[in-house]
Design a protein around this motif. Structure first.
Motif, PDB file in Angstrom:
ATOM      1  N   ASP A 101       0.866  -1.183   0.000  1.00 33.83           N
ATOM      2  CA  ASP A 101       0.000   0.000   0.000  1.00 33.83           C
ATOM      3  C   ASP A 101       0.900   1.229   0.000  1.00 33.83           C
ATOM      4  OD1 ASP A 101      -1.777   2.034   0.466  1.00 33.83           O
ATOM      5  OD2 ASP A 101      -2.532   1.269   2.379  1.00 33.83           O
ATOM      6  N   LEU A 102       1.049   1.853  -1.162  1.00 33.25           N
ATOM      7  CA  LEU A 102       1.959   2.985  -1.314  1.00 33.25           C
ATOM      8  C   LEU A 102       1.192   4.289  -1.166  1.00 33.25           C
ATOM      9  CD1 LEU A 102       3.966   1.610  -4.391  1.00 33.25           C
ATOM     10  CD2 LEU A 102       4.318   1.171  -1.940  1.00 33.25           C
ATOM     11  N   VAL A 123       3.125   2.174   3.300  1.00 33.69           N
ATOM     12  CA  VAL A 123       4.274   3.061   3.169  1.00 33.69           C
ATOM     13  C   VAL A 123       3.822   4.505   3.030  1.00 33.69           C
ATOM     14  CG1 VAL A 123       6.373   3.568   1.856  1.00 33.69           C
ATOM     15  CG2 VAL A 123       5.514   1.214   1.976  1.00 33.69           C
ATOM     16  N   ASP A 124       4.455   5.396   3.804  1.00 31.23           N
ATOM     17  CA  ASP A 124       4.237   6.830   3.645  1.00 31.23           C
ATOM     18  C   ASP A 124       5.525   7.540   4.044  1.00 31.23           C
ATOM     19  OD1 ASP A 124       1.417   8.586   3.356  1.00 31.23           O
ATOM     20  OD2 ASP A 124       3.124   9.694   4.185  1.00 31.23           O
ATOM     21  N   GLY A 144      -0.641  -7.326  13.428  1.00 32.86           N
ATOM     22  CA  GLY A 144      -0.038  -8.558  12.936  1.00 32.86           C
ATOM     23  C   GLY A 144      -0.092  -8.695  11.427  1.00 32.86           C
ATOM     24  N   LEU A 145      -0.984  -7.966  10.780  1.00 30.56           N
ATOM     25  CA  LEU A 145      -1.115  -8.036   9.327  1.00 30.56           C
ATOM     26  C   LEU A 145      -0.603  -6.784   8.613  1.00 30.56           C
ATOM     27  CD1 LEU A 145      -4.648  -9.666   8.902  1.00 30.56           C
ATOM     28  CD2 LEU A 145      -2.484 -10.597   8.073  1.00 30.56           C
ATOM     29  N   VAL A 146      -0.353  -5.718   9.368  1.00 30.82           N
ATOM     30  CA  VAL A 146       0.042  -4.448   8.754  1.00 30.82           C
ATOM     31  C   VAL A 146       1.426  -4.040   9.247  1.00 30.82           C
ATOM     32  CG1 VAL A 146      -0.534  -2.019   8.426  1.00 30.82           C
ATOM     33  CG2 VAL A 146      -2.372  -3.714   8.606  1.00 30.82           C
ATOM     34  N   GLU A 147       2.369  -3.965   8.330  1.00 32.91           N
ATOM     35  CA  GLU A 147       3.681  -3.393   8.613  1.00 32.91           C
ATOM     36  C   GLU A 147       3.710  -1.994   8.033  1.00 32.91           C
ATOM     37  OE1 GLU A 147       8.320  -3.586   7.111  1.00 32.91           O
ATOM     38  OE2 GLU A 147       6.980  -5.265   6.666  1.00 32.91           O
ATOM     39  N   VAL A 148       4.014  -0.990   8.860  1.00 32.56           N
ATOM     40  CA  VAL A 148       4.064   0.391   8.395  1.00 32.56           C
ATOM     41  C   VAL A 148       5.524   0.814   8.268  1.00 32.56           C
ATOM     42  CG1 VAL A 148       3.407   2.780   8.855  1.00 32.56           C
ATOM     43  CG2 VAL A 148       1.855   0.919   9.500  1.00 32.56           C
ATOM     44  N   VAL A 166      -1.884   2.072  -4.978  1.00 30.35           N
ATOM     45  CA  VAL A 166      -1.296   3.404  -4.913  1.00 30.35           C
ATOM     46  C   VAL A 166      -2.409   4.436  -4.808  1.00 30.35           C
ATOM     47  CG1 VAL A 166       0.358   5.002  -5.932  1.00 30.35           C
ATOM     48  CG2 VAL A 166       0.538   2.556  -6.447  1.00 30.35           C
ATOM     49  N   ASP A 167      -2.285   5.309  -3.819  1.00 30.18           N
ATOM     50  CA  ASP A 167      -3.239   6.401  -3.622  1.00 30.18           C
ATOM     51  C   ASP A 167      -2.454   7.704  -3.585  1.00 30.18           C
ATOM     52  OD1 ASP A 167      -5.234   8.140  -2.938  1.00 30.18           O
ATOM     53  OD2 ASP A 167      -5.615   7.303  -0.947  1.00 30.18           O
ATOM     54  N   PRO A 168      -2.118   8.255  -4.757  1.00 32.39           N
ATOM     55  CA  PRO A 168      -1.307   9.480  -4.782  1.00 32.39           C
ATOM     56  C   PRO A 168      -2.032  10.648  -4.116  1.00 32.39           C
ATOM     57  CG  PRO A 168      -1.477   8.475  -6.974  1.00 32.39           C
ATOM     58  CD  PRO A 168      -2.499   7.816  -6.106  1.00 32.39           C
ATOM     59  N   ALA A 169      -1.258  11.537  -3.510  1.00 35.04           N
ATOM     60  CA  ALA A 169      -1.842  12.736  -2.914  1.00 35.04           C
ATOM     61  C   ALA A 169      -2.400  13.624  -4.017  1.00 35.04           C
ATOM     62  CB  ALA A 169      -0.793  13.486  -2.106  1.00 35.04           C
ATOM     63  N   ARG A 170      -3.663  14.036  -3.851  1.00 31.58           N
ATOM     64  CA  ARG A 170      -4.316  14.861  -4.863  1.00 31.58           C
ATOM     65  C   ARG A 170      -4.703  16.223  -4.306  1.00 31.58           C
ATOM     66  NH1 ARG A 170      -6.394  10.042  -4.892  1.00 31.58           N
ATOM     67  NH2 ARG A 170      -8.379  10.671  -3.969  1.00 31.58           N
ATOM     68  N   ARG A 171      -4.039  16.608  -3.233  1.00 34.76           N
ATOM     69  CA  ARG A 171      -4.237  17.946  -2.662  1.00 34.76           C
ATOM     70  C   ARG A 171      -2.874  18.585  -2.424  1.00 34.76           C
ATOM     71  NH1 ARG A 171      -9.040  19.773  -0.586  1.00 34.76           N
ATOM     72  NH2 ARG A 171     -10.781  18.319  -0.676  1.00 34.76           N
ATOM     73  N   GLY A 172      -2.806  19.866  -2.690  1.00 35.93           N
ATOM     74  CA  GLY A 172      -1.586  20.624  -2.425  1.00 35.93           C
ATOM     75  C   GLY A 172      -1.908  21.809  -1.549  1.00 35.93           C
TER      76      GLY A 172
END
Length: 386
Positions: A101-102, A123-124, A144-148, A166-172
């Motif tokens: 999950d990017l 990932v962030d 146990g299922l999510v590694e950040v 992938v969920d790109p940032a769409r706000r600036g």
């Protein structure tokens, strides 16, 4: 210590429980009282988080929102839980067991994926955001299922995962970003990352131009209770497919490549397609289902002579069709004793609230007026939902 560190202490956790239902109007008085017993920065952090949790209920539900941690941007940009759950179910049902999950944000999608039984690398690059995602996975019993991982998504090796999301940032700094190449990371990078993976899903704005959709992707527009929430580009599914999915349900309408419907005079019924159907350019599929045509070649209102209920459009029975005229509408509403007036418009510059002020509806009955064009001419259609 930052706000999240303060709130994860035993004192912070207890204070969060105490202020969770604080009325914003009483916040100053509550803060003044609590600062007599707790550090001022902890009180501010707890009250701020309580406000964010109250806002997040609309997206995550009261139970999850009451346990999760949020940032202001996280509340604004995170996926609605029902949409994330649908997408995660679709992945799980296709046999996907692990996802990178990017651009994970505060972890809303990672939570949905984990609840579907999928192992997630979230990932962030922002330290506070990554820490919030980690705290949320722990708060909901999904660690146990999510590694950040705090990292630049463009440098993450996704080999070994069944899929990437992938969920790109769409706000600036100036608000929403409409150019897909101005996303962070750009849509072109996200597409390249998707093509390197066995399967992938890219979350994008629902207003994305159809010509920006890659030929090897499936495009899906999703609405929840009639509100269009997002578009998704799927890779490794059905290249070239276009669909509209309506939640709850889900109900999916798949494009059959039908030509544009004919324009015809107003019939007894008007069908207003769901927003996802319109965004997906599937109005022709709705018209075919109800044996209808268009009121105007440029407007997504379907007219038909018979009632054929469909989940993909709301049907209205039309009682009157008039050229646009505020005076005539006011007289008709007075005659029908209409006090509750719903105003819908497509292809009209008239503002609904301005029209209501001018016609001054009064009476025990209700009606819906559509301000639109019929074969290019401004028109009013009055009716009611069926």
């Amino acid at each position: 210590m930052n706000d999240l560190d303060l709130l994860l202490t035993p004192e912070g956790s207890a204070l969060l429980d105490e202020v969770r239902d604080t009325d914003p109007a009483r916040e100053l008085a509550v803060a003044t009282r609590l600062r007599r017993e707790h550090p001022a920065e902890l009180v501010s952090a707890a009250l701020g988080q309580a406000r964010l949790r109250q806002r997040a209920v609309a997206k995550f539900g009261a139970e999850d929102a009451g346990r999760m941690f949020f940032t202001p941007n996280g509340v604004e940009q995170s996926t609605r839980a029902s949409v994330a759950a649908y997408r995660a179910r679709r992945m799980a049902e296709s046999g996907i067991t692990s996802v990178a999950d990017l651009c994970c944000g505060i972890g809303g999608d990672a939570i949905a994926l984990a609840r579907a039984g999928i192992r997630v690398l979230a990932v962030d690059r922002d330290p506070q955001t990554a820490a919030t995602a980690r705290a949320n996975a722990e708060a909901l019993g999904l660690a146990g299922l999510v590694e950040v991982r705090e990292a630049d998504v463009t440098e993450v090796d996704t080999a070994g995962f069944d899929a990437v999301f992938v969920d790109p940032a769409r706000r600036g700094g100036r608000g929403r970003i409409f150019d897909p190449e101005a996303y962070s990371p750009p849509l072109s990078w996200a597409v390249s990352a998707a093509r390197r993976a066995p399967r992938a899903a890219l979350k994008i704005a629902p207003g994305v131009p159809h010509e920006a959709v890659p030929e090897d992707a499936e495009a899906e527009w999703i609405s929840d209770h009639g509100d269009v929430k997002e578009a998704v580009l799927w890779f490794g599914t059905e290249p070239g497919a276009v669909r509209a999915t309506l939640l709850p349900g889900p109900r999916s309408l798949l494009s059959r490549g039908l030509p544009d419907p004919d324009v015809r005079p107003p019939g007894r019924y008007l069908y207003e397609p769901d927003g996802a159907v319109i965004r997906a350019h599937l109005v022709a599929e709705v018209a075919d289902r109800v044996d209808g045509g268009l009121l105007d070649a440029t407007i997504a209102y379907v007219t038909a002579d018979t009632l054929r209920p469909t989940p993909y459009a709301t049907a209205y029975e039309i009682t009157d069709h008039l050229p646009f005229s505020v005076k005539r509408l006011k007289a008709l509403l007075r005659e029908r004793q209409v006090g509750t007036l719903t105003v819908k418009k497509r292809g009209s510059a008239v503002e609904p609230e301005e029209l209501r002020r001018k016609v001054k509806p009064q009476g025990p009955h209700a009606a819906t007026v559509f301000l639109t064009r019929v074969a290019g001419a401004p028109a009013m259609l009055i009716g009611h939902p069926v």
